[in-house]
Design an enzyme around this catalytic site. Structure first.
Site, PDB file in Angstrom:
ATOM      1  N   GLY A  97      18.771  61.948  87.416  1.00  0.00           N
ATOM      2  CA  GLY A  97      18.808  60.481  88.036  1.00  0.00           C
ATOM      3  C   GLY A  97      20.374  60.049  88.874  1.00  0.00           C
ATOM      4  O   GLY A  97      21.276  60.143  88.968  1.00  0.00           O
ATOM      5  N   ALA A  98      20.156  58.855  89.096  1.00  0.00           N
ATOM      6  CA  ALA A  98      21.168  57.946  89.901  1.00  0.00           C
ATOM      7  C   ALA A  98      22.521  58.156  88.980  1.00  0.00           C
ATOM      8  O   ALA A  98      23.523  58.272  89.068  1.00  0.00           O
ATOM      9  CB  ALA A  98      20.516  56.323  89.832  1.00  0.00           C
ATOM     10  N   SER A 127      13.134  58.455  87.610  1.00  0.00           N
ATOM     11  CA  SER A 127      12.358  56.616  87.604  1.00  0.00           C
ATOM     12  C   SER A 127      13.314  56.881  88.449  1.00  0.00           C
ATOM     13  O   SER A 127      12.788  56.252  89.573  1.00  0.00           O
ATOM     14  CB  SER A 127      13.114  55.850  86.749  1.00  0.00           C
ATOM     15  OG  SER A 127      12.068  56.261  84.866  1.00  0.00           O
ATOM     16  N   THR A 128      14.398  57.147  89.335  1.00  0.00           N
ATOM     17  CA  THR A 128      15.548  56.559  89.974  1.00  0.00           C
ATOM     18  C   THR A 128      14.598  56.836  91.476  1.00  0.00           C
ATOM     19  O   THR A 128      14.588  56.405  92.301  1.00  0.00           O
ATOM     20  CB  THR A 128      17.016  57.345  90.065  1.00  0.00           C
ATOM     21  OG1 THR A 128      17.613  57.558  89.354  1.00  0.00           O
ATOM     22  CG2 THR A 128      17.227  56.825  91.087  1.00  0.00           C
ATOM     23  N   ALA A 163      11.673  53.912  92.379  1.00  0.00           N
ATOM     24  CA  ALA A 163      12.462  52.477  92.684  1.00  0.00           C
ATOM     25  C   ALA A 163      12.379  52.150  93.928  1.00  0.00           C
ATOM     26  O   ALA A 163      12.916  52.301  94.792  1.00  0.00           O
ATOM     27  CB  ALA A 163      13.945  52.881  91.628  1.00  0.00           C
ATOM     28  N   GLY A 211      12.670  48.277  94.943  1.00  0.00           N
ATOM     29  CA  GLY A 211      12.844  47.376  95.327  1.00  0.00           C
ATOM     30  C   GLY A 211      14.054  47.401  95.723  1.00  0.00           C
ATOM     31  O   GLY A 211      14.159  47.443  97.060  1.00  0.00           O
ATOM     32  N   GLU A 237      13.896  38.868  95.318  1.00  0.00           N
ATOM     33  CA  GLU A 237      12.911  39.163  94.478  1.00  0.00           C
ATOM     34  C   GLU A 237      12.978  37.998  93.014  1.00  0.00           C
ATOM     35  O   GLU A 237      13.816  37.043  93.065  1.00  0.00           O
ATOM     36  CB  GLU A 237      13.446  40.195  93.842  1.00  0.00           C
ATOM     37  CG  GLU A 237      13.497  41.335  94.856  1.00  0.00           C
ATOM     38  CD  GLU A 237      13.380  42.608  94.343  1.00  0.00           C
ATOM     39  OE1 GLU A 237      12.996  43.643  94.967  1.00  0.00           O
ATOM     40  OE2 GLU A 237      13.086  42.817  92.988  1.00  0.00           O
ATOM     41  N   ARG A 259       9.847  38.190  85.823  1.00  0.00           N
ATOM     42  CA  ARG A 259       8.068  39.206  85.420  1.00  0.00           C
ATOM     43  C   ARG A 259       8.022  38.813  84.075  1.00  0.00           C
ATOM     44  O   ARG A 259       6.319  38.877  84.001  1.00  0.00           O
ATOM     45  CB  ARG A 259       9.042  40.387  85.423  1.00  0.00           C
ATOM     46  CG  ARG A 259       8.960  41.053  86.742  1.00  0.00           C
ATOM     47  CD  ARG A 259       9.947  42.503  86.474  1.00  0.00           C
ATOM     48  NE  ARG A 259      10.052  42.566  87.765  1.00  0.00           N
ATOM     49  CZ  ARG A 259      10.628  44.316  87.759  1.00  0.00           C
ATOM     50  NH1 ARG A 259      11.454  44.449  87.387  1.00  0.00           N
ATOM     51  NH2 ARG A 259      11.154  44.532  89.759  1.00  0.00           N
ATOM     52  N   GLU A 307      19.345  53.524  82.076  1.00  0.00           N
ATOM     53  CA  GLU A 307      17.818  52.336  81.374  1.00  0.00           C
ATOM     54  C   GLU A 307      17.915  53.090  79.510  1.00  0.00           C
ATOM     55  O   GLU A 307      17.449  52.587  79.189  1.00  0.00           O
ATOM     56  CB  GLU A 307      16.146  53.330  82.141  1.00  0.00           C
ATOM     57  CG  GLU A 307      15.788  52.372  81.511  1.00  0.00           C
ATOM     58  CD  GLU A 307      14.031  52.905  82.129  1.00  0.00           C
ATOM     59  OE1 GLU A 307      12.869  52.475  81.789  1.00  0.00           O
ATOM     60  OE2 GLU A 307      14.000  53.462  83.127  1.00  0.00           O
ATOM     61  N   LEU A 366      18.893  50.064  89.105  1.00  0.00           N
ATOM     62  CA  LEU A 366      19.831  50.970  89.622  1.00  0.00           C
ATOM     63  C   LEU A 366      21.319  50.439  89.395  1.00  0.00           C
ATOM     64  O   LEU A 366      22.156  51.516  89.654  1.00  0.00           O
ATOM     65  CB  LEU A 366      19.220  51.315  91.176  1.00  0.00           C
ATOM     66  CG  LEU A 366      18.022  52.191  91.252  1.00  0.00           C
ATOM     67  CD1 LEU A 366      17.655  51.705  93.004  1.00  0.00           C
ATOM     68  CD2 LEU A 366      18.057  53.153  90.958  1.00  0.00           C
TER      69      LEU A 366
END
Length: 530
Positions: free
Chosen positions: A17-18, A45-46, A49, A51, A116, A287, A372, A389
């Site tokens: 991933g990232a 997961s990247t 994402a 957002g 956000e 959140r 993560e 990210l």
């Protein structure tokens, strides 16, 4: 290239991933890098994402503002030095992604910034509502084109190869790579390297409802723990307030930005908008506040879901801002321009993980981690939107830089024993794995979810102890399969989450317990030592 040790590289990265690909691209100028992916290269997961990436780019915004917003969201548990380090690295990270060809949304000559929950300014760069996909694609393309990077899909890492696996046994704790099973052949291979980076993502699949991809089973966290690394703050599981409630479609996230652009949360039976009753920031509260409010509304009224409604905004505005979500929902018979969206909270992000320093170093020599699967000090007790990210880019690069700078101090790989499966047989009861997996996810959701009590946590702990004995016995007798490896890691991660939650006698950020509703004066990390 393949050495006598199996597959040998200068640096081994677990995860594509990232964080993993950023590290690989930074190392590949000088070193041979092997990147292992558990499934397809873009299955992490990247790519999910929606957002964006938080960075200070708006006139009037400052690094101090971004640091402050991050600290407030993290309920004071963040490490300020690390927060400053990451925030200050953000604009350069964005610049590199632009160079790699990520087509961020523009406004005039500048990048379009959205806002956000928890942010005091507009500072989220994005690619419509599919930022992660675009980032993954750009990083992957660059990695695939690089002659010094070898990408190996469908390799499920079982355990770290450490000093204990050397042909001349040693207790030194060095990490020399991983043992991994090939999904297609079922054979176990040894991948060795002078430095190993875990970029394995989070542990969301310990929960019944999660926005995480299927592979998020806490593998890196569990492997590092078994090898002797400390793990921290596992009680802080972030629940995204708004996951689509649909029995056919699992894990479809309705991005935070829908609330940022005016979406309202309502009780589906009464139509009452409940957030303003609970918090002056209403739908734009952090959140954890929004997720708890929805959870309370669902429990109080016996609901399956609540409504997220943006249909009061002009239809063109909604379609333009959320093209992917709009299209996906239309396919399910929901027109978000005229109808509310049914949503439930779902596990979304693992704020705790392997303890790392600002260079991405773990406690074990030769082992680094980024993204993560780590607890770097950035997120504290709750992650601020779109800082995830960003953490991957900054720490992926930091780990790469540290390895490159200290290369001559890293000892060469000694002879490591091959994987031994002389005493095991093929399993005849795959149903055991499925049953145990379902059981874990259900009791974690019910007992270790958004609102906790000591009694519920103890019930979960008791079940974990019983299941651990079963799984260990099963693991000892049968040949490893990807499902068995994931189950073992899932159970280990669940145990770390529950142990951490029982250890914290206060409510802070994402850890909310009815038995200790107050927040202590002094914030302290929960650090578990193997």
């Amino acid at each position: 290239m393949v050495s006598g040790n199996g597959h040998d590289a200068d640096v081994l990265i677990v995860g594509s991933g990232a964080a993993g690909l950023t590290a690989a691209l930074n190392l590949a100028e000088r070193f041979q890098v092997t990147v292992l992916a558990k499934g397809a290269l873009n299955e992490g997961s990247t790519a999910w994402a929606q957002g964006g990436i938080a960075a200070v780019l708006e006139p009037g915004d400052t690094f101090d503002n971004h640091v402050e917003d991050t600290m407030v969201a993290g309920a004071g548990l963040n490490d300020r030095d690390i927060v400053e380090f990451v925030v200050e690295g953000a604009p350069a990270a964005i610049e590199r992604l632009v160079k790699l060809g990520v087509p961020f949304a523009q406004e005039g000559n500048a990048l379009h910034l959205t806002r956000e929950g928890g942010h005091s300014h507009r500072r989220i760069v994005h690619v419509d509502d599919a930022t992660g996909w675009a980032v993954q694609e750009a990083l992957q393309k660059a990695a695939e084109a690089h002659p010094n990077i070898t990408l190996v899909p469908d390799q499920v890492a079982i355990d770290l190869a450490t000093s204990r696996h050397e042909e001349r046994y040693s207790g030194a704790g060095n990490v020399w790579g991983v043992y991994a099973v090939d999904k297609h052949s079922g054979r176990v291979a040894l991948y060795t390297a002078r430095a190993t980076i875990l970029a394995t993502g989070g542990a969301g699949r310990t929960y019944l409802f999660s926005t995480a991809p299927r592979g998020a089973t806490g593998d890196g966290i569990a492997m590092a723990w078994r090898a002797g690394a400390r793990v921290s703050n596992m009680e802080f599981m972030q629940f995204h307030p708004t996951c689509l409630y649909n029995l056919e479609v699992k894990n479809f996230l309705i991005t935070e930005a829908v609330r940022g652009e005016g979406g309202q949360l309502k009780n589906p039976n009464t139509g009452h908008r409940f957030m303003p009753d609970l918090d002056p920031r209403a739908e734009l509260a952090p959140r954890d506040v929004v997720a708890r409010a929805i959870d309370a509304e669902i429990k109080r009224y016996g609901l399956d879901y609540v409504h997220l409604d943006i249909s009061h905004q002009p239809a063109d505005f909604v379609r333009h801002h959320f093209p992917n979500i709009h299209e996906k929902l239309l396919g399910l018979g929901i027109d978000m321009t005229t109808q509310p969206i049914p949503v439930v909270p779902a596990q979304h992000y693992t704020c705790g993980g392997i303890v790392v320093d600002r260079d991405g170093r773990t406690d074990l020599p030769g082992l680094y981690a980024a993204g993560e699967c780590t607890q770097s000090g950035l997120h504290g007790a709750n992650r601020l939107a779109s800082n995830s990210l960003l953490e991957c880019f900054v720490f992926g690069e930091a780990a790469a830089n540290h390895i490159a700078a200290r290369w001559d101090d890293l000892p060469p790989v000694p002879a490591i024993r091959a994987w031994d499966e002389s005493r095991v047989t093929d399993s005849d009861e795959e149903v055991v794995i499925k049953q145990t997996w379902t059981e874990i996810r259900r009791f974690m959701w019910n007992y270790v979810g958004i609102v906790r009590t000591t009694k519920r946590l103890e019930r979960a702990q008791h079940r974990i102890q019983l299941l651990t004995r079963e799984v260990e016995e099963y693991y000892g007798h049968f040949r490893v399969t990807p499902d068995l490896i994931e189950l073992r890691n899932l159970l280990q991660t669940a145990e770390l989450i529950v142990r951490s939650a029982l250890h914290r006698h206060e409510s802070r950020g994402l850890h909310y317990t009815l038995d200790y509703p107050e927040t202590d004066a002094v914030p302290v990390d929960t650090v578990l030592v193997p």
